[in-house]
Design a protein around this motif. Structure first.
Motif, PDB file in Angstrom:
ATOM      1  N   GLY A   1      68.520  11.602  17.342  1.00 49.66           N
ATOM      2  CA  GLY A   1      69.736  11.739  16.535  1.00 49.66           C
ATOM      3  C   GLY A   1      70.088  12.979  16.479  1.00 49.66           C
ATOM      4  N   ALA A   2      70.193  14.000  17.337  1.00 47.31           N
ATOM      5  CA  ALA A   2      71.031  15.056  17.876  1.00 47.31           C
ATOM      6  C   ALA A   2      71.882  15.026  18.592  1.00 47.31           C
ATOM      7  N   LEU A   3      71.983  13.959  19.569  1.00 50.36           N
ATOM      8  CA  LEU A   3      73.202  13.747  20.355  1.00 50.36           C
ATOM      9  C   LEU A   3      73.707  12.500  20.546  1.00 50.36           C
ATOM     10  N   THR A   4      75.025  12.504  21.165  1.00 46.19           N
ATOM     11  CA  THR A   4      76.415  11.496  21.137  1.00 46.19           C
ATOM     12  C   THR A   4      76.414  11.088  22.569  1.00 46.19           C
ATOM     13  N   VAL A   5      76.320   9.759  22.463  1.00 47.78           N
ATOM     14  CA  VAL A   5      76.256   8.649  23.281  1.00 47.78           C
ATOM     15  C   VAL A   5      77.629   9.231  24.134  1.00 47.78           C
ATOM     16  N   GLY A   6      78.066   9.472  25.580  1.00 46.30           N
ATOM     17  CA  GLY A   6      79.182  10.178  26.534  1.00 46.30           C
ATOM     18  C   GLY A   6      79.164  11.709  26.311  1.00 46.30           C
ATOM     19  N   GLU A   7      78.709  12.203  25.218  1.00 44.02           N
ATOM     20  CA  GLU A   7      78.386  14.048  25.542  1.00 44.02           C
ATOM     21  C   GLU A   7      78.037  14.476  27.352  1.00 44.02           C
ATOM     22  N   LYS A   8      78.592  15.559  27.592  1.00 41.69           N
ATOM     23  CA  LYS A   8      77.607  16.536  28.439  1.00 41.69           C
ATOM     24  C   LYS A   8      77.458  17.735  27.693  1.00 41.69           C
TER      25      LYS A   8
ATOM     26  N   ALA B   1      57.902  16.111  29.375  1.00 40.87           N
ATOM     27  CA  ALA B   1      58.644  16.223  28.453  1.00 40.87           C
ATOM     28  C   ALA B   1      58.724  16.866  27.250  1.00 40.87           C
ATOM     29  N   ASP B   2      57.578  17.425  27.032  1.00 38.78           N
ATOM     30  CA  ASP B   2      57.191  18.456  25.937  1.00 38.78           C
ATOM     31  C   ASP B   2      57.753  19.819  26.268  1.00 38.78           C
ATOM     32  N   ARG B   3      58.209  19.905  27.850  1.00 37.04           N
ATOM     33  CA  ARG B   3      59.404  21.200  27.659  1.00 37.04           C
ATOM     34  C   ARG B   3      60.763  21.276  28.779  1.00 37.04           C
ATOM     35  N   VAL B   4      61.052  19.514  28.162  1.00 34.69           N
ATOM     36  CA  VAL B   4      62.005  19.797  28.430  1.00 34.69           C
ATOM     37  C   VAL B   4      63.297  20.420  27.631  1.00 34.69           C
ATOM     38  N   LEU B   5      64.762  20.998  27.519  1.00 39.59           N
ATOM     39  CA  LEU B   5      65.461  21.920  26.441  1.00 39.59           C
ATOM     40  C   LEU B   5      66.432  21.353  27.059  1.00 39.59           C
ATOM     41  N   LEU B   6      66.955  21.370  26.060  1.00 37.89           N
ATOM     42  CA  LEU B   6      68.682  20.366  25.956  1.00 37.89           C
ATOM     43  C   LEU B   6      70.109  21.813  25.418  1.00 37.89           C
ATOM     44  N   TYR B   7      70.676  21.530  26.134  1.00 40.48           N
ATOM     45  CA  TYR B   7      71.719  22.739  25.498  1.00 40.48           C
ATOM     46  C   TYR B   7      72.942  22.544  25.432  1.00 40.48           C
ATOM     47  N   ARG B   8      74.426  22.521  24.826  1.00 37.59           N
ATOM     48  CA  ARG B   8      75.301  21.953  23.999  1.00 37.59           C
ATOM     49  C   ARG B   8      76.129  23.779  23.807  1.00 37.59           C
ATOM     50  N   ASN B   9      77.385  23.699  25.197  1.00 38.68           N
ATOM     51  CA  ASN B   9      78.502  24.141  25.239  1.00 38.68           C
ATOM     52  C   ASN B   9      77.400  25.566  24.780  1.00 38.68           C
ATOM     53  N   GLY B  10      76.085  25.869  25.845  1.00 42.28           N
ATOM     54  CA  GLY B  10      75.885  26.764  26.218  1.00 42.28           C
ATOM     55  C   GLY B  10      74.605  27.524  25.804  1.00 42.28           C
ATOM     56  N   ASP B  11      74.641  26.515  24.474  1.00 40.97           N
ATOM     57  CA  ASP B  11      73.287  27.212  23.178  1.00 40.97           C
ATOM     58  C   ASP B  11      71.997  25.932  23.192  1.00 40.97           C
ATOM     59  N   LEU B  12      71.011  26.003  23.270  1.00 39.53           N
ATOM     60  CA  LEU B  12      69.747  25.930  22.792  1.00 39.53           C
ATOM     61  C   LEU B  12      69.757  24.475  21.420  1.00 39.53           C
ATOM     62  N   VAL B  13      70.323  22.927  22.059  1.00 37.42           N
ATOM     63  CA  VAL B  13      69.929  22.196  21.007  1.00 37.42           C
ATOM     64  C   VAL B  13      69.374  22.017  19.989  1.00 37.42           C
ATOM     65  N   THR B  14      69.251  22.199  18.801  1.00 38.68           N
ATOM     66  CA  THR B  14      67.908  22.853  17.799  1.00 38.68           C
ATOM     67  C   THR B  14      66.899  21.485  16.817  1.00 38.68           C
ATOM     68  N   THR B  15      68.537  20.898  16.670  1.00 37.21           N
ATOM     69  CA  THR B  15      68.109  19.770  15.485  1.00 37.21           C
ATOM     70  C   THR B  15      66.855  18.591  16.096  1.00 37.21           C
ATOM     71  N   GLY B  16      66.549  18.208  15.148  1.00 38.99           N
ATOM     72  CA  GLY B  16      65.497  17.290  15.403  1.00 38.99           C
ATOM     73  C   GLY B  16      64.116  17.870  15.403  1.00 38.99           C
ATOM     74  N   ALA B  17      63.181  17.151  14.547  1.00 42.54           N
ATOM     75  CA  ALA B  17      61.837  17.766  14.967  1.00 42.54           C
ATOM     76  C   ALA B  17      60.872  17.048  15.668  1.00 42.54           C
ATOM     77  N   GLY B  18      59.993  17.582  16.360  1.00 45.80           N
ATOM     78  CA  GLY B  18      59.752  17.752  18.118  1.00 45.80           C
ATOM     79  C   GLY B  18      59.920  17.418  18.706  1.00 45.80           C
ATOM     80  N   ALA B  19      61.104  17.909  18.585  1.00 47.33           N
ATOM     81  CA  ALA B  19      61.933  19.587  19.865  1.00 47.33           C
ATOM     82  C   ALA B  19      60.758  20.139  20.965  1.00 47.33           C
ATOM     83  N   ALA B  20      61.547  20.107  21.865  1.00 47.75           N
ATOM     84  CA  ALA B  20      60.388  21.059  23.119  1.00 47.75           C
ATOM     85  C   ALA B  20      60.082  21.893  22.275  1.00 47.75           C
ATOM     86  N   GLY B  21      59.345  22.674  22.260  1.00 52.50           N
ATOM     87  CA  GLY B  21      58.461  24.197  21.624  1.00 52.50           C
ATOM     88  C   GLY B  21      57.601  24.461  22.444  1.00 52.50           C
TER      89      GLY B  21
END
Length: 362
Positions: A267-274, A342-362
């Protein structure tokens, strides 16, 4: 003992070099706190400013309930251990340990007794009449610690005190220092560029870059959830893989591979974004056979880590590193696949951690 509180602390050197840029930080009473970062990040300047060896250009410093911002170093009730230990070569161990007490005009007999008592706590009794040049690096370090302890300061400040020791002695000194700080309960700030030291010793870590704190947290938090790509690339004995990815309908595209979107991120990602996908080499499973959701590449480098191997795969426009069991037979030119946990994959947007969404890697 006492806490240390810095508010909007600034240090600007002549020529406009901003070594500290509005630093806000609190070190708790009795905490072992590490300032970590590459050369030139401002960590030693911050330590020296706490000590009063550098005058701040703005902001305040409190030790306990006292504002020490403009106090002389000798009135701050702190003790500093330097990288080179700063022992007086012409003085005996006893005189080196007792020197701060001499400055405070403690009577001769009392400071000799205190020096002997402190030396005994650190196993230095047999060396009291020796001079620094007659001691090993580890013994000199303990003399510097004893000198810091002798005046019972509220705060210990350590400026890379282990960097001059060989690898084995560093490990021994690290364990000794951790145990000593726990026993004394003295608030301690420890500067290092070695992330392994910071992770092993500290209750909390501030990772610095360009005079600013880029992340503040426990060793576990900083290692498992780097707040930005700078921290992700800096922390870890094997740097985190940071791979460019594009969000697609079917998942995360990295070259020809498509990885599933980790749970909680959808729910935190948009199709096409880098984005940038981050995963540590330790959290990739290596296979010599194709696997769904795995990254592939040609084995280009195999490094022996002792109990494991660090394998570099050259993939689609990116290098991927993976830690492999020591018994796995590998050779340059082999084709390999690396499957992220899967539970150790992180995503970064513009250099900062994407944290939105329950269950994100932690």
């Amino acid at each position: 003992m006492a806490s240390i509180t810095m508010s909007e602390l600034v240090k600007v050197y002549p020529g406009g070099v901003r070594a500290l840029d509005s630093v806000d930080l609190t070190v708790e009473d009795g905490e072992f706190f590490a300032l970590l970062g590459p050369s030139g990040c401002g960590k030693t300047t911050l330590l020296r400013t706490i000590a009063g060896l550098e005058a701040s250009s703005g902001g305040t410093i409190h030790i306990g309930d006292r504002d020490v911002t403009v106090l002389a170093p000798g009135r701050r009730d702190v003790a500093m251990v330097f990288q080179d230990y700063a022992l007086f070569p012409h003085m005996t161990v006893t005189d080196n340990i007792a020197y701060p007490l001499r400055i405070k005009k403690v009577p001769t007999a009392e400071r000799a007794g205190k020096a002997a008592e402190t030396a005994a706590e650190l196993g230095l009794t047999d060396y009291l009449l020796r001079r620094p040049g007659q001691l090993s690096g580890g013994q000199q370090q303990r003399v510097a610690l004893a000198r810091a302890m002798a005046c019972h300061p509220q705060v210990f400040l350590f400026d890379e005190p282990l960097s001059n020791l060989d690898a084995r002695m560093r490990l021994e000194a690290r364990t000794f220092l951790k145990r000593l700080q726990r026993e004394l309960g003295v608030t301690t700030v420890f500067v290092t560029h070695d992330q392994a030291e910071a992770l092993a010793l500290a209750d909390r870590i501030a990772v610095m870059e360009g005079g600013r704190i880029r992340q503040l947290g426990t060793p576990k938090e900083v290692f498992h959830r780097p707040a930005n790509t700078f921290v992700a690339s800096f922390i870890g004995s094997t740097p985190m893989n940071l791979l460019d990815t594009v969000v697609a309908e079917q998942g995360l595209e990295i070259g020809d591979a498509v990885l599933p979107v980790p749970a909680g991120f959808a729910g935190a990602l948009t199709v096409g974004e880098k984005l940038v996908l981050g995963v540590r080499p330790e959290y990739l499973a290596y296979s010599s056979e194709p696997a769904e959701g795995a990254l592939s590449g040609e084995v280009t480098v195999v490094e022996n880590l002792g109990s494991a191997q660090l394998v570099t795969l050259s993939g689609e426009g990116a290098y991927i590193q993976v830690v492999v069991d020591e018994d796995t037979a590998l050779a340059a030119g082999d084709r390999g696949w690396a499957l992220p946990r899967a539970d150790r994959v992180l995503l970064y947007r513009n250099g900062d951690l994407v944290t939105t969404g329950a269950g994100a890697a932690g």
